[in-house]
Design a protein around this motif. Sequence first.
Motif, PDB file in Angstrom:
ATOM      1  N   ASP A   9     -17.156   0.856  -6.795  1.00 37.80           N
ATOM      2  CA  ASP A   9     -16.623   0.806  -4.845  1.00 37.80           C
ATOM      3  C   ASP A   9     -15.399  -0.627  -4.557  1.00 37.80           C
ATOM      4  N   GLY A  10     -14.408  -0.220  -3.819  1.00 41.50           N
ATOM      5  CA  GLY A  10     -14.148  -1.749  -3.628  1.00 41.50           C
ATOM      6  C   GLY A  10     -12.725  -2.200  -4.575  1.00 41.50           C
ATOM      7  N   ASP A  11     -12.307  -1.732  -5.621  1.00 42.36           N
ATOM      8  CA  ASP A  11     -11.581  -1.908  -6.319  1.00 42.36           C
ATOM      9  C   ASP A  11     -10.525  -1.704  -6.146  1.00 42.36           C
ATOM     10  N   GLU A  12      -9.012  -2.296  -6.038  1.00 46.88           N
ATOM     11  CA  GLU A  12      -7.777  -2.509  -5.904  1.00 46.88           C
ATOM     12  C   GLU A  12      -6.930  -1.422  -6.841  1.00 46.88           C
ATOM     13  N   ILE A  13      -6.219  -0.941  -6.102  1.00 42.78           N
ATOM     14  CA  ILE A  13      -5.163   0.220  -7.328  1.00 42.78           C
ATOM     15  C   ILE A  13      -3.594  -0.064  -7.259  1.00 42.78           C
ATOM     16  N   ILE A  14      -3.074  -0.640  -7.628  1.00 44.28           N
ATOM     17  CA  ILE A  14      -1.785  -0.643  -7.980  1.00 44.28           C
ATOM     18  C   ILE A  14      -0.702   0.438  -8.280  1.00 44.28           C
ATOM     19  N   VAL A  15      -0.198   1.274  -7.857  1.00 46.35           N
ATOM     20  CA  VAL A  15       1.281   2.273  -8.325  1.00 46.35           C
ATOM     21  C   VAL A  15       2.062   2.235  -8.045  1.00 46.35           C
ATOM     22  N   GLY A  16       3.187   1.144  -8.531  1.00 43.51           N
ATOM     23  CA  GLY A  16       3.944   0.608  -8.271  1.00 43.51           C
ATOM     24  C   GLY A  16       4.279  -0.344  -7.282  1.00 43.51           C
ATOM     25  N   LYS A  17       4.820  -0.029  -5.957  1.00 45.66           N
ATOM     26  CA  LYS A  17       4.443  -0.483  -4.621  1.00 45.66           C
ATOM     27  C   LYS A  17       3.541  -0.681  -4.030  1.00 45.66           C
ATOM     28  N   THR A  18       2.493   0.299  -4.550  1.00 47.88           N
ATOM     29  CA  THR A  18       1.447   1.089  -3.040  1.00 47.88           C
ATOM     30  C   THR A  18       0.498   0.198  -4.005  1.00 47.88           C
ATOM     31  N   PHE A  19      -0.415  -0.460  -2.611  1.00 49.46           N
ATOM     32  CA  PHE A  19      -2.026  -0.216  -2.832  1.00 49.46           C
ATOM     33  C   PHE A  19      -2.198   0.408  -2.606  1.00 49.46           C
ATOM     34  N   LEU A  20      -3.474   0.894  -3.218  1.00 50.29           N
ATOM     35  CA  LEU A  20      -4.991   1.279  -2.841  1.00 50.29           C
ATOM     36  C   LEU A  20      -6.103   1.039  -2.586  1.00 50.29           C
ATOM     37  N   LYS A  21      -6.861   0.874  -2.325  1.00 48.66           N
ATOM     38  CA  LYS A  21      -8.355   0.355  -2.050  1.00 48.66           C
ATOM     39  C   LYS A  21      -9.740   1.903  -2.216  1.00 48.66           C
ATOM     40  N   ARG A  56       4.453  12.122 -11.771  1.00 52.44           N
ATOM     41  CA  ARG A  56       3.011  12.297 -12.433  1.00 52.44           C
ATOM     42  C   ARG A  56       2.663  11.024 -11.991  1.00 52.44           C
ATOM     43  N   HIS A  57       1.660   9.948 -11.922  1.00 50.32           N
ATOM     44  CA  HIS A  57       1.365   8.319 -11.887  1.00 50.32           C
ATOM     45  C   HIS A  57       0.125   8.508 -12.458  1.00 50.32           C
ATOM     46  N   ALA A  58      -0.820   8.839 -12.268  1.00 48.47           N
ATOM     47  CA  ALA A  58      -1.971   8.228 -12.685  1.00 48.47           C
ATOM     48  C   ALA A  58      -2.868   9.126 -12.145  1.00 48.47           C
ATOM     49  N   ARG A  59      -4.013   9.414 -12.601  1.00 48.81           N
ATOM     50  CA  ARG A  59      -5.319  10.222 -12.610  1.00 48.81           C
ATOM     51  C   ARG A  59      -6.642   9.671 -12.311  1.00 48.81           C
ATOM     52  N   LYS A  80     -12.289   8.158  -2.075  1.00 48.86           N
ATOM     53  CA  LYS A  80     -11.445   8.009  -1.247  1.00 48.86           C
ATOM     54  C   LYS A  80     -10.626   7.035  -1.151  1.00 48.86           C
ATOM     55  N   LEU A  81      -9.039   7.138  -0.895  1.00 52.00           N
ATOM     56  CA  LEU A  81      -8.269   6.116  -1.428  1.00 52.00           C
ATOM     57  C   LEU A  81      -7.841   5.731  -0.459  1.00 52.00           C
ATOM     58  N   VAL A  82      -8.280   4.460   0.245  1.00 52.15           N
ATOM     59  CA  VAL A  82      -6.946   4.065   1.570  1.00 52.15           C
ATOM     60  C   VAL A  82      -5.935   3.092   1.405  1.00 52.15           C
ATOM     61  N   ILE A  83      -4.930   3.619   1.693  1.00 53.06           N
ATOM     62  CA  ILE A  83      -3.625   2.606   1.498  1.00 53.06           C
ATOM     63  C   ILE A  83      -3.338   1.277   2.522  1.00 53.06           C
ATOM     64  N   GLY A 100       4.027   1.274 -14.130  1.00 55.56           N
ATOM     65  CA  GLY A 100       2.662   1.269 -13.761  1.00 55.56           C
ATOM     66  C   GLY A 100       1.410   1.520 -13.868  1.00 55.56           C
ATOM     67  N   THR A 101       0.184   1.408 -13.583  1.00 54.69           N
ATOM     68  CA  THR A 101      -1.043   1.082 -12.780  1.00 54.69           C
ATOM     69  C   THR A 101      -1.775   0.397 -12.945  1.00 54.69           C
ATOM     70  N   PHE A 102      -2.642  -0.377 -12.482  1.00 54.36           N
ATOM     71  CA  PHE A 102      -3.135  -1.630 -12.379  1.00 54.36           C
ATOM     72  C   PHE A 102      -4.715  -1.407 -11.483  1.00 54.36           C
ATOM     73  N   VAL A 103      -5.601  -2.237 -12.141  1.00 51.41           N
ATOM     74  CA  VAL A 103      -6.660  -2.076 -11.226  1.00 51.41           C
ATOM     75  C   VAL A 103      -7.139  -4.050 -10.899  1.00 51.41           C
ATOM     76  N   ASN A 104      -7.120  -4.325  -9.785  1.00 48.95           N
ATOM     77  CA  ASN A 104      -7.817  -5.573  -9.166  1.00 48.95           C
ATOM     78  C   ASN A 104      -6.378  -6.333  -9.945  1.00 48.95           C
ATOM     79  N   ARG A 105      -4.932  -6.227 -10.091  1.00 53.05           N
ATOM     80  CA  ARG A 105      -4.086  -6.956 -10.742  1.00 53.05           C
ATOM     81  C   ARG A 105      -4.242  -7.199 -12.139  1.00 53.05           C
ATOM     82  N   GLY A 106      -5.143  -6.581 -12.303  1.00 49.72           N
ATOM     83  CA  GLY A 106      -5.213  -7.255 -13.904  1.00 49.72           C
ATOM     84  C   GLY A 106      -4.411  -6.818 -14.683  1.00 49.72           C
TER      85      GLY A 106
END
Length: 204
Positions: A187-199, A147-150, A98-101, A168-174
Motif C-alpha cells: 500500500d502506497g507504492d509508486e509505479i512509474i510507466v513512461g512519464k505517468t506516475f501512479l500511486k 501493452r505496458h504492464a499488468r 486502485k491506482l491514482v495518477i 520500462g516500468t519502475f516501482v518507488n523509483r528503483g
Amino acid sequence: MAPQPHPAAPPAADVFAVAPPLFSAGASAPSSMTPPSPPVPSPMPAPPAMSPPPVMPASPPAPAAVPTANHPAPPKKPPTPGSPPATSSASSSVPRAKLVIQRGGTVGKEFLLTETESNIGRWDADGGIFPDVDLDQDDPEAKVSRRHARIVCQDGQYVLEDLGSTNGTFVNRGRRLLPGNRHPLNDGDEIIVGKTFLKFHYIR
C-alpha cells in the motif's frame, strides 16, 4: 244229583317275570334321560391390527467445536506494516485496490482494480487493445506502450509485471523491472510507466 267239582284255580303269576322295558328301541327316550348337548364355542375375536413401528427422528448435527479453557483458539497474527487488509478466505481473491495518477496526466484520477488481472496501457481499437487502466488521454506524448504492464491479484496480494514495454516500468523509483518478473506491491507504492506516475492503494 252229584255235585260238580270246582275248576282248578289259575296258576299264580310268576313273581320272577321280567318287567317290560321302560321304552322300546324305536321310541325316544324321555327328556329327563337325554344327555345335554355340548355348548357351541363362541368365535375367536379377530387379532388387533398391527400398527407400523414409530419413526425415530433424525439425530441433530453435532455442534461445532467451541474453544474452551483447555483448548483455546489460536491467536490471530497481527498484520505487518504495508500488508493488505485482512480478508476472509472466501473473499481473499477479490480485488480491492486502485491506482491514482500523481503526475503526468489528470492528477487525482482513479482506476479501480476490479479484476484479478488488470492491464496498464493505451486504448487501441484497431489492434483490439482495451486496457483496464487506459492512459491514452493522460499520456499525450505516448510514452506508455499499448501493452505496458499488468497487475495481478494472487490470494489477496498484488504483484506488478512489465509486459516488455518500450520505456520500462519502475516501482518507488528503483530499478527497471525485467519483463515477466513479478514485483510485490504494498500500500502506497509508486509505479512509474513512461512519464505517468501512479500511486497504488488498497481500498479500506
